[in-house]
Design a protein around this motif. Structure first.
Motif, PDB file in Angstrom:
ATOM      1  N   LEU A   1     -21.248   1.707 -10.562  1.00 14.57           N
ATOM      2  CA  LEU A   1     -22.470   1.981  -9.822  1.00 14.57           C
ATOM      3  C   LEU A   1     -23.697   2.086 -10.728  1.00 14.57           C
ATOM      4  O   LEU A   1     -24.721   1.485 -10.452  1.00 14.57           O
ATOM      5  CB  LEU A   1     -22.325   3.250  -8.977  1.00 14.57           C
ATOM      6  CG  LEU A   1     -23.504   3.674  -8.111  1.00 14.57           C
ATOM      7  CD1 LEU A   1     -23.871   2.625  -7.097  1.00 14.57           C
ATOM      8  CD2 LEU A   1     -23.223   4.980  -7.413  1.00 14.57           C
ATOM      9  N   VAL A   2     -23.568   2.844 -11.800  1.00 12.18           N
ATOM     10  CA  VAL A   2     -24.707   2.991 -12.700  1.00 12.18           C
ATOM     11  C   VAL A   2     -24.698   1.941 -13.806  1.00 12.18           C
ATOM     12  O   VAL A   2     -25.665   1.806 -14.549  1.00 12.18           O
ATOM     13  CB  VAL A   2     -24.756   4.400 -13.335  1.00 12.18           C
ATOM     14  CG1 VAL A   2     -25.076   5.431 -12.286  1.00 12.18           C
ATOM     15  CG2 VAL A   2     -23.463   4.702 -14.026  1.00 12.18           C
ATOM     16  N   GLY A   3     -23.600   1.214 -13.912  1.00 12.02           N
ATOM     17  CA  GLY A   3     -23.538   0.160 -14.920  1.00 12.02           C
ATOM     18  C   GLY A   3     -24.363  -1.029 -14.488  1.00 12.02           C
ATOM     19  O   GLY A   3     -25.582  -1.006 -14.527  1.00 12.02           O
ATOM     20  N   GLU A   4     -23.679  -2.065 -14.010  1.00  6.27           N
ATOM     21  CA  GLU A   4     -24.427  -3.197 -13.477  1.00  6.27           C
ATOM     22  C   GLU A   4     -24.438  -3.123 -11.959  1.00  6.27           C
ATOM     23  O   GLU A   4     -23.606  -2.438 -11.358  1.00  6.27           O
ATOM     24  CB  GLU A   4     -23.786  -4.503 -13.954  1.00  6.27           C
ATOM     25  CG  GLU A   4     -22.288  -4.581 -13.699  1.00  6.27           C
ATOM     26  CD  GLU A   4     -21.688  -5.861 -14.275  1.00  6.27           C
ATOM     27  OE1 GLU A   4     -22.458  -6.783 -14.555  1.00  6.27           O
ATOM     28  OE2 GLU A   4     -20.457  -5.927 -14.424  1.00  6.27           O
ATOM     29  N   PRO A   5     -25.389  -3.820 -11.312  1.00  6.26           N
ATOM     30  CA  PRO A   5     -25.514  -3.779  -9.853  1.00  6.26           C
ATOM     31  C   PRO A   5     -24.211  -4.115  -9.142  1.00  6.26           C
ATOM     32  O   PRO A   5     -23.503  -5.036  -9.541  1.00  6.26           O
ATOM     33  CB  PRO A   5     -26.573  -4.854  -9.578  1.00  6.26           C
ATOM     34  CG  PRO A   5     -27.399  -4.885 -10.802  1.00  6.26           C
ATOM     35  CD  PRO A   5     -26.464  -4.595 -11.935  1.00  6.26           C
ATOM     36  N   LEU A   6     -23.917  -3.388  -8.110  1.00  2.68           N
ATOM     37  CA  LEU A   6     -22.732  -3.658  -7.294  1.00  2.68           C
ATOM     38  C   LEU A   6     -22.904  -4.978  -6.552  1.00  2.68           C
ATOM     39  O   LEU A   6     -23.988  -5.293  -6.084  1.00  2.68           O
ATOM     40  CB  LEU A   6     -22.544  -2.548  -6.256  1.00  2.68           C
ATOM     41  CG  LEU A   6     -21.608  -1.386  -6.567  1.00  2.68           C
ATOM     42  CD1 LEU A   6     -22.038  -0.700  -7.844  1.00  2.68           C
ATOM     43  CD2 LEU A   6     -21.589  -0.396  -5.420  1.00  2.68           C
ATOM     44  N   THR A   7     -21.813  -5.714  -6.432  1.00  2.88           N
ATOM     45  CA  THR A   7     -21.844  -6.887  -5.572  1.00  2.88           C
ATOM     46  C   THR A   7     -21.834  -6.418  -4.123  1.00  2.88           C
ATOM     47  O   THR A   7     -21.514  -5.265  -3.837  1.00  2.88           O
ATOM     48  CB  THR A   7     -20.621  -7.777  -5.810  1.00  2.88           C
ATOM     49  OG1 THR A   7     -19.449  -7.071  -5.362  1.00  2.88           O
ATOM     50  CG2 THR A   7     -20.461  -8.104  -7.288  1.00  2.88           C
ATOM     51  N   ALA A   8     -22.148  -7.299  -3.223  1.00  2.00           N
ATOM     52  CA  ALA A   8     -22.165  -6.953  -1.806  1.00  2.00           C
ATOM     53  C   ALA A   8     -20.780  -6.507  -1.364  1.00  2.00           C
ATOM     54  O   ALA A   8     -20.645  -5.560  -0.580  1.00  2.00           O
ATOM     55  CB  ALA A   8     -22.637  -8.146  -0.970  1.00  2.00           C
TER      56      ALA A   8
ATOM     57  N   ALA B   1     -19.931  -3.016  -2.805  1.00  2.00           N
ATOM     58  CA  ALA B   1     -20.718  -2.001  -2.097  1.00  2.00           C
ATOM     59  C   ALA B   1     -20.118  -1.727  -0.725  1.00  2.00           C
ATOM     60  O   ALA B   1     -20.029  -0.585  -0.290  1.00  2.00           O
ATOM     61  CB  ALA B   1     -22.169  -2.464  -1.964  1.00  2.00           C
ATOM     62  N   GLU B   2     -19.686  -2.792  -0.072  1.00  2.00           N
ATOM     63  CA  GLU B   2     -19.078  -2.653   1.255  1.00  2.00           C
ATOM     64  C   GLU B   2     -17.797  -1.819   1.180  1.00  2.00           C
ATOM     65  O   GLU B   2     -17.580  -0.919   1.990  1.00  2.00           O
ATOM     66  CB  GLU B   2     -18.760  -4.047   1.801  1.00  2.00           C
ATOM     67  CG  GLU B   2     -18.641  -4.118   3.304  1.00  2.00           C
ATOM     68  CD  GLU B   2     -20.005  -4.215   3.971  1.00  2.00           C
ATOM     69  OE1 GLU B   2     -20.203  -3.560   4.992  1.00  2.00           O
ATOM     70  OE2 GLU B   2     -20.886  -4.945   3.441  1.00  2.00           O
TER      71      GLU B   2
ATOM     72  N   LEU C   1     -16.833   0.352  -1.238  1.00  2.00           N
ATOM     73  CA  LEU C   1     -17.104   1.736  -1.626  1.00  2.00           C
ATOM     74  C   LEU C   1     -17.750   2.508  -0.489  1.00  2.00           C
ATOM     75  O   LEU C   1     -17.399   3.672  -0.227  1.00  2.00           O
ATOM     76  CB  LEU C   1     -18.003   1.751  -2.872  1.00  2.00           C
ATOM     77  CG  LEU C   1     -18.339   3.128  -3.443  1.00  2.00           C
ATOM     78  CD1 LEU C   1     -17.092   3.942  -3.720  1.00  2.00           C
ATOM     79  CD2 LEU C   1     -19.183   2.984  -4.717  1.00  2.00           C
ATOM     80  N   ALA C   2     -18.654   1.866   0.226  1.00  2.00           N
ATOM     81  CA  ALA C   2     -19.312   2.519   1.355  1.00  2.00           C
ATOM     82  C   ALA C   2     -18.291   2.859   2.430  1.00  2.00           C
ATOM     83  O   ALA C   2     -18.321   3.946   3.015  1.00  2.00           O
ATOM     84  CB  ALA C   2     -20.410   1.623   1.929  1.00  2.00           C
TER      85      ALA C   2
ATOM     86  N   MET D   1     -16.373   5.849   1.268  1.00  2.00           N
ATOM     87  CA  MET D   1     -17.170   7.073   1.276  1.00  2.00           C
ATOM     88  C   MET D   1     -17.523   7.511   2.688  1.00  2.00           C
ATOM     89  O   MET D   1     -17.714   8.696   2.957  1.00  2.00           O
ATOM     90  CB  MET D   1     -18.439   6.881   0.455  1.00  2.00           C
ATOM     91  CG  MET D   1     -18.154   6.655  -1.025  1.00  2.00           C
ATOM     92  SD  MET D   1     -19.615   6.935  -2.026  1.00  2.00           S
ATOM     93  CE  MET D   1     -19.840   8.704  -1.798  1.00  2.00           C
TER      94      MET D   1
ATOM     95  N   LEU E   1     -18.556   6.672  -8.730  1.00  2.00           N
ATOM     96  CA  LEU E   1     -19.924   7.188  -8.755  1.00  2.00           C
ATOM     97  C   LEU E   1     -20.455   7.320 -10.173  1.00  2.00           C
ATOM     98  O   LEU E   1     -21.587   7.721 -10.368  1.00  2.00           O
ATOM     99  CB  LEU E   1     -19.990   8.548  -8.057  1.00  2.00           C
ATOM    100  CG  LEU E   1     -19.745   8.527  -6.555  1.00  2.00           C
ATOM    101  CD1 LEU E   1     -19.899   9.912  -5.984  1.00  2.00           C
ATOM    102  CD2 LEU E   1     -20.691   7.557  -5.881  1.00  2.00           C
TER     103      LEU E   1
END
Lengths: 117, 117
Positions: A20-27, A30-31, A33-34, A37, A114
């Motif tokens: 998450l804080v490293g490089e941008p999440l791919t779509a 993100a889907e 992990l969301a 969560m 996270l």
DNA sequence: CGTCTATATCGACTATTGTCAATGTCATGA
DNA sequence: TCATGACATTGACAATAGTCGATATAGACG
């Protein structure tokens, strides 16, 4: 219902390097992990999870949970299903009772996603 | 809207000892944590967060974010507001631009609330 | 078998949420 | 001062999610 055909927490550990804080999440990441969560982001489910975790033997059946959270039995059953499908709880049926237990390391995986140190 | 009158991530650190796997969460703690995690439990917001974190200087303005996530400017603005109110992002206005940056330690607090080692 | 008892599923209803187009605000610069 | 560009807010809408009552399923025990 969308159902995401059977890829849950296990798959997050597969792409566990994505922090998450490293490089941008791919779509897709993100889907995933969301979705994981979202299972956690509900007061009733958080309480259920914590009650199960704090129960003797690390497990609890539905009848033990419905009263502490103040929700109907079908609703509790529903929340437990969500948590189970998201990979946070295991379900073991003994007799007429269904015992739910926290799956070790499941929460840690979210923590790591996270960017936990 | 419910608005929870101005108690966000900072208050979680106040009751930071509550680690979910320790003793059962109170209804209030569960509500707070769920509210905070709800802000995170969305693919668009997770991507925004990670893009901001990975940006040069650790900050990004709305115009930089709207294209990578493929959402309209109002929608991006809305998500950034949610993340800001939840205590994950800071907002700094310079000229006409609004720069958003990840607040250090914000994600770690959630990690700890989940019982991270 | 029939009857409890514990859970799960279904159907319906309401509240919340994600999204966008339209509009508002406000600082900049010609 | 007026136009422009960046962002925020509003209003509306469709989709999702949380909840419950009613009902189904399925062991246990007479």
């Amino acid at each position: 219902m969308t159902e995401i055909t059977g890829l849950e927490l296990t798959d997050i550990s597969a792409s566990c390097a994505t922090s998450l804080v490293g490089e941008p999440l791919t779509a897709e990441d993100a889907e995933e992990l969301a979705h994981t969560m979202k299972a956690l982001a509900d007061p009733a489910r958080l309480r259920l999870l914590s009650i199960v975790a704090a129960s003797a033997g690390g497990e609890a059946c539905v009848c033990d949970l419905t009263e502490p959270v103040g929700l109907s039995q079908p609703t509790v059953s529903h929340h437990l299903k969500v948590l189970t499908e998201a990979g946070f709880l295991s379900r073991t049926k003994r007799g007429t009772w269904a015992y739910y237990a926290l799956i070790p390391g499941a929460l840690d995986r979210v923590s790591r996603a996270l960017g936990a140190a």
